[in-house]
Every structure is written in C-alpha cells, then in structure tokens.
Design an enzyme around this catalytic site. Structure first.
Site, PDB file in Angstrom:
ATOM      1  NE  ARG A 232      27.797  31.855  34.078  1.00  0.00           N
ATOM      2  CZ  ARG A 232      26.805  31.878  34.420  1.00  0.00           C
ATOM      3  NH1 ARG A 232      25.719  32.653  33.851  1.00  0.00           N
ATOM      4  NH2 ARG A 232      25.883  30.978  35.337  1.00  0.00           N
ATOM      5  CG  ASP A 278      26.878   5.386  17.668  1.00  0.00           C
ATOM      6  OD1 ASP A 278      27.506   4.458  17.384  1.00  0.00           O
ATOM      7  OD2 ASP A 278      26.584   5.793  18.460  1.00  0.00           O
ATOM      8  N   GLY A 314      24.508   2.982  21.205  1.00  0.00           N
ATOM      9  CA  GLY A 314      24.696   2.797  19.938  1.00  0.00           C
ATOM     10  C   GLY A 314      23.093   3.047  19.383  1.00  0.00           C
TER      11      GLY A 314
END
Length: 384
Positions: A232, A278, A314
């Site tokens: 939702r 990352d 990271g």
C-alpha cells in the site's frame, strides 16, 4: 595494437550472446565481433591473437569490461585520501583485477568546500578508467543516512550547483527528494548534465514521482537506506520499478539484499538493473579497521559496518563477484553481464562503453567457465 580474441563464448552486453565467436580490437575500439571462425581479412590484420580457451580453459567467456558507477575505494584506499593520484591508481588497479575497466569515484557526505576540493583533486588525477565523480550526499535524510556522518549533511538550499559542477568532472549525485528545496536542486543538477539519483531517503511514492519528473533517473542501492517496498506504500523502490526512466542500483553481495530477490528484481525491471559494488577501502584487502569519510568502520567476515553498530558501511564487494552472485541466483548470464556493463554505462551517459560492438571502446574481459576473470583490456591495452 590490433588484437583478436577467439574461441570463446561471447556476450556483447546488450545482452546478445554468441555460443562460439571472436572479437577484434584495434586502435582503442572494437572493430568487429562475430560467430564461428574469424574471416581471413581479420586474421591477417591483427598483430596479436589470444585463444580464450587456451587462456581460460574450456567454456571460456569474453564480455565487455565491467563498469562500476558506485565505488568508494579498494586496496586500502578511498577516493577522499589526501594523495588523490595514488588513491586513484590503487583503486583502479584493485578493481581492474576483478574485470572493472571503468568506474565512477563515489564520495560520502562532507562539507561543500571539502567536496569541491576533492572533486578538483580527483579530476586533476584523471585516468582513462575514471569516468568522473559521484556525490553520495550531502543532501540526505538524516534518518536514512546509513554510514554518512550526520554532521556532514546539508539542506539542498545550501548547495551551490555552479561551484560543484565547476570543480571538476561531476557525473552523478544522490539526493533525498523530500528535503526542502530538493526538487529544485534536482532540476538544477539535471540541467547541468549531472545524473541525479534518489537515495538515502524517506520519500513516499508521490515524492519519488516528483523527483523523477524533476530529472532523477537513478535509484541509489535499491532497498537500502530507504523505506521498504509495501503493497500500500510502494515507496522509492516500487515507483522506480514501474518507471522505465529509472535505473536501479543493486549491491549483490548477499548482505545488502537477500539473493532470493535478485532474479525477481531483474524480471521486474528488465534492462534497468545496474550492479554496483559500493566498495569501500577494504575491498581487495580483507577484514580489519578502516575509515569511511570521517567515521570508523570495522570489517568482519567481509561485511563492513560502522564500528560498534549494526549499520552497514559500504561493502567489500567486487563487480565480478556480483555477476557470479546474480547468475547463481537464476539471472540469465547475458542479463547479469549487461547489468555490469551496458546498463550502468548507459545510466551515466557513456554509450560507447559496456558493449562489444563496432566503434565501442575496446574494453574486454576473458573469464573462466566459473566466471573468474583471467585477462582484462581497457582501450585495447592489457591491464591484468
């Protein structure tokens, strides 16, 4: 130099796959690729021939060079290090050993003046493999800041787009769009040719849509540092999955996102998932104590966290391992390769990267059947 790589399974990165084929590289670009045996005209023109199966064994694979658009460091170095040239060389070298031929240098949140100086230093230390700089902050939501120093966060109205873009080769910035003034900031960066990513955000679906309308085209490390996907309240992930304009970054290390979600994510957004590392300084080094921006990080069992906390800081991922991870999770290999080549290259506007097609940059990787890189070329020059 003119190089022919032959006797290999070839994935061009579109994704298009050739069961047994060859690739001709010359003068820094892809001259041609094809199936079967190369024609005599190609064989006679080359100065160097690589038999991929002799190099990598049966089932050898050739792909474009990998493109990592979200990398903070590796080999013990970070892009914020005082000696920018040494850091760039070390980080590029570490990731090249894992198949990465081009990367974007990501900087964590810092004071704008410090970011300007770092952008300038990195731009002055330009290398062929460095595509530019990504600012992951400082306009981030404090409640979704992850491993960013809260003292370094700034309101969008305090960021000077002209100064930052004039400092050097800025190609990407991550912004939380719900912050006051953020939508105007997104418009300004997009108008300046900088790719804008939504990330480290508490934005709802409506605000995410406004950010896309303002010019955002990326979602920084999907699922991480943002509201979860809810039936939702779809939030940033749900909106990005539904919008063809958006590319979604995925850190496929098995820690940031559960591997059971890899294949469904690729099916939900075909051609729009960009694998990123990352990676921080510990990538290619191992466990131990490190720094990320101004914060202490402890790496244990390959997982980086802010020291004394459970906050992920990271990763230690490399992009070859990300390709192996999503392929093992059921993503077709050609799609996995495209997610580490063509898709991220396109996301930062580099259409001549990530493809083994005529006229594209001569970046290539030879892999074993087990998806371990054994040789890497950038602009036709052997790196690893």
């Amino acid at each position: 130099m003119s190089l022919l790589i032959r006797e290999a399974r070839v994935i061009t990165g579109e994704p298009v796959e050739i069961a047994r084929g060859w690739v001709h590289l010359a003068d820094g670009v892809v001259r041609e690729a094809g199936a079967g045996d190369p024609p005599p005209s190609v064989v006679s023109a080359v100065t160097d021939v690589v038999d991929a199966q002799e190099m990598a064994g049966a089932g050898a694979l050739v792909t474009p060079g990998l493109v990592d658009i979200h990398t903070h460091g590796g080999g013990g170095s970070a892009f914020e290090d005082p000696d920018a040239a040494a850091a760039v060389d070390r980080i590029l070298g570490v990731h090249a050993a894992h198949g990465v031929t081009r990367l974007v240098a990501s900087l964590v949140s810092a004071a704008p003046i410090d970011l300007e100086q770092t952008i300038g230093a990195l731009s002055a230390a330009a290398r062929p493999g460095l595509l530019g700089i990504h600012l992951e902050g400082p306009c981030l939501d404090i409640d979704h800041r992850g491993a960013h120093d809260p003292r370094a966060l700034r309101d969008p109205v305090r960021l000077d787009v002209d100064r930052l873009t004039a400092a050097g080769r800025l190609v990407q910035i991550t912004i939380a769009p719900e912050l006051p003034g953020a939508l105007d900031l997104i418009r300004s960066f997009a108008a300046a040719g900088v790719r804008v990513a939504v990330g480290h955000t508490g934005a709802d679906a409506a605000t995410t849509r406004e950010a896309i309308a303002a010019g955002a085209t990326l979602l920084t490390h999907a699922f991480n540092a943002m509201p979860p996907l809810h039936h939702r309240a779809p939030g940033p992930v749900g909106v990005a999955l539904a919008d063809e304009a958006m590319t979604l970054e995925l850190i496929a290390d098995g820690t940031h996102v559960d591997p059971s979600l890899f294949a469904p994510l690729f099916r939900a957004a075909p051609g729009r998932i960009a694998l990123v590392s990352d990676a921080m300084a510990a990538a290619g080094v191992g466990d131990g104590a490190f720094r990320l921006g101004g914060l202490d990080v402890t790496v244990a069992d390959g997982v980086a966290r802010l020291s004394g906390t459970d906050t992920i800081a990271g990763s230690t991922l490399t992009l070859d391992r990300a390709v192996r991870g999503v392929a093992a999770a059921g993503v077709p290999l050609a799609q996995a390769v495209a997610a580490a080549t063509r898709v991220p290259a396109r996301a930062v506007g580099r259409d001549q990267l990530g493809l083994l097609e005529k006229g594209c940059r001569a970046d290539a990787v030879v892999w074993t059947r087990g998806l371990e890189p054994v040789a890497v070329w950038r602009d036709g020059i052997r790196l690893f």
